[in-house]
Write an enzyme that holds these catalytic residues in place. Sequence first.
Site, PDB file in Angstrom:
ATOM      1  N   LYS A   1      33.064  36.785  34.269  1.00  0.00           N
ATOM      2  CA  LYS A   1      34.437  36.676  34.774  1.00  0.00           C
ATOM      3  C   LYS A   1      35.284  37.721  34.059  1.00  0.00           C
ATOM      4  CE  LYS A   1      38.035  33.274  35.767  1.00  0.00           C
ATOM      5  NZ  LYS A   1      39.183  34.063  35.313  1.00  0.00           N
TER       6      LYS A   1
ATOM      7  N   SER B   1      41.857  30.962  44.473  1.00  0.00           N
ATOM      8  CA  SER B   1      41.529  31.010  43.053  1.00  0.00           C
ATOM      9  C   SER B   1      40.236  30.236  42.832  1.00  0.00           C
ATOM     10  CB  SER B   1      42.648  30.383  42.231  1.00  0.00           C
ATOM     11  OG  SER B   1      43.876  30.999  42.500  1.00  0.00           O
TER      12      SER B   1
END
Length: 921
Positions: free
Chosen positions: A175, A139
């Site tokens: 993102k 992540s």
Amino acid sequence: MSTNEQLAWDFDDGDVAEVRPDTGIARFAPGSEQWIAALQPTDDDAIRLDRFDVNTMTAEAAARLWARVAAWVESDQIAYYIDDSPVSSDAAYDARMRCLERLEAAFPSLDNPQSPTHRVGGSFSNDFVSVRHPSRMMSLDDVFSIEELKDWYDSVIRDLDWPESKPLPMSCEVKIDGLALNLIYRNGVLEQGLTRGDGVTGEDITLNVRTIGSIPANLGGPKEDVPDFVEIRGEVFMRWDDFHTLNNEQEDAGRAPFANPRNAAAGSLRQKDPRITATRRLSFYAHGLGQLTWGADHPRGTHDVVADQSQAYDLYTRWGVPVSPHNRAVTSFQEILDMIEYYGEHRGDIEHALDGIVVKVDDLGLQRTLGATSRAPRWAIAYKYPPEEVNTELLNITVQVGRTGRVTPVAVLKPVYVAGSTVARTTLHNGFEVKRKGVLIGDTVVVRKAGDVIPELVGPVLERRKGREDQLREFVMPEFCPSCGAKLAPAKEGDKDIRCPNVESCPAQLTERVISLASRKAFDIEHLGEQSAIALTNPEENRPDSVATYAPNITEVLVAPGEEPDPYEPVEGLELPAAQKPVLSNESGLFDLTAADLRDVRVWREAAIVEVHETVGANGKKKKVRKRVGGSGLWHQVPAFWTAPTPAKKLTAKQLAERAQREAAIESAETQGGAASETTGAPTGAEAPLGTMPGFAAASYPEYDVPADAVIVRVDHKTTRTGVTDVPVIIRPGENTRKMFDEMDKARHADLWRVLVALSIRRLGPPTARLIASAMGSLAAIEKATIEDLTAIDGVGPEIAESVVNWFAATREPGDWRGATLRAWQAAGVGVDEAETSSLPQTLAGKTVVVTGSLEGYSRDSAKEAIIERGGKAAGSVSKKTDYVVIGANAGSKAIKAEELGIPMLGEIQFAQLLETGSID
């Protein structure tokens, strides 16, 4: 094989297909690695596979060939059964399938339940098996301010010992608010698609991934650009236009719209039936590389030819893998700020939802130098935009009643678009919170999304009150339940929440309890959702107040763009239908329900306003475009569980002959004292129907398809060229209703802990229910348990123990609904099975683990369940007795206390290792 050799086969229709000799594959020895790598999904190479003797192969080469051919066969099956657009000839498909079967016969280790050879017809479904990622899928750490971002940037410069005067190349990209995906390609062929999961293992969703049009089944470009093995990391998302189209379709079908594109993408990607995923218009952008292997014999050699992010994007482009157009190469912190500022102002202008900007060190060598923590790389960071705040009008404050009777005020807002979705309602928690925020009905209020997810009413815009004071009013918590009329009060002195005491028959509480017991945390009855629960417990919800808005024959109102609907005038003499009694007055009758009980249940639906305009399609022809623009305020009733009356289909001569053949086989079997085999199959309509209208017998219409569970409600007289034909009109349980009953049958044998959760015992959730079920072993033992018995179970506190004991004590009171529910369920076979012992290795036996913060691969409950299933104790607080603390994102005081006490703190990767081995060494 020589270059002059010609191969051919005969098709069923007598045509002959020949292999063209100039494909290049003929240069290699059949069965060699080069030969396998040169194979293509063409008819020519399918002939070669059909003629090839697999018994001459080594086990390693056979495995490579099997993986390549299996991927092609699976793609063929999806194209044929799901997309309804075959890409291969039947002969080529059959040849590949025969090759797989021969390989599996010669090398039994290749034969597995997931093989395409075990898939019958169009029976595609995902089992979501956990698969280990070839390389860890991490992540990103988040920062929420420019100051934090600058701290990260400075730490990178410092850790690399980078000269201040020398620009450091970085890449910036938006993102995407989607789902992380790992695509695994072997020799250019898509082999697997995995979710991120916990970063070590993910779920295999390959069937669904193959339905996403932007993900290539085979990597394109020159052969020298295609590696032996590569992991492509990226994001699955839904474009705004596709999201709006999907929600229009959802609403047109009477289903709830998705809250935002991410929810829509997540729900679509995790469908068990890939045919549903195929209709959802998902998209994919690549943004990272995992493992990359060129192979010793590859023209590029074994060295790493991808030096930076830009080169990776160039490779993606040559392979035909899409990348985001919203990325920039930067060399200074100011350029990063420029990117953040630009997309902060243009968040709504790009094709998908975004929630931040990702910044990466561009050079892969420098990335390796910086390394990673246990969960995230040090060479990348995600800057998250602050919650978007907008102003809107507070139209009203209503209240809703939950499954335990808690009454919660809800803000009804003028619909406003914020952070990716339209917000029209948000909770205000309790009356004290309404007073604390100081809002009045009619106020202009500030709304934002906490974490860009949960809508939150921040407070009033006080300047907007001036001159409007007489239009505003204060909210007062109701004295009586809006659902059943019972007097409301706190459960005990000092509680901020007020509750409805009518636990048994309050329609709102019952509806919420049915929704809860059908959820994944309890019985997991997927097709008993919110709308079905309302239909069972409160079918008159949304009943119009007067005949002025009752429009029984209007399902939608069509308007031209910009036009308002014409005023509605009810037909003279029209009356509202009599109110229905709910099928369920409490949960006790749930498992006694039959399809016949639900035949006449109808629910209220609002007619949609649909805007229609003409446009010209790509083919130059005119076409009508429909867009749902809102509700009309007019209501009609629709069947909740059965289909609307539909003319039965007339059977063809071939279908009639097949049915006669099946009936004869069944009759023959019965005559011989046996039963027809399952493969013979009972004819449609073989079982006694649930009931027909007087005078309408299914047997009177043998030339029509009248299913066994159908009811003939009338007969229409249809005029044809040969005269008048009688056509039976039927109704039957809908497909979702049939699935619901199948799932309810399975729920009768649900694990004991699921039964406990389904009983809606206050404070009792899945983790503690598992502990109690495991320790006590049976429902009978739990019924007799004392508070002392339950608190003796490690992980069960006194409040939960008291709730459980009090609930079962109430079942012994004469006439109590809980006792009626428990006895009815047990009579139906629910909860009579002994508790199952976990089949998982007890790696955490005797260990206490605390989970804090948000984990990527687990919800809070599923992390606790994973610990308990392996014999550990999932504690809620950190103490000297704690063995490990698992730290997720936004961890709070528990992490600080763990550090003070010197307790080992684990990231998500280490947590996965702990679950598997019981150790982090």
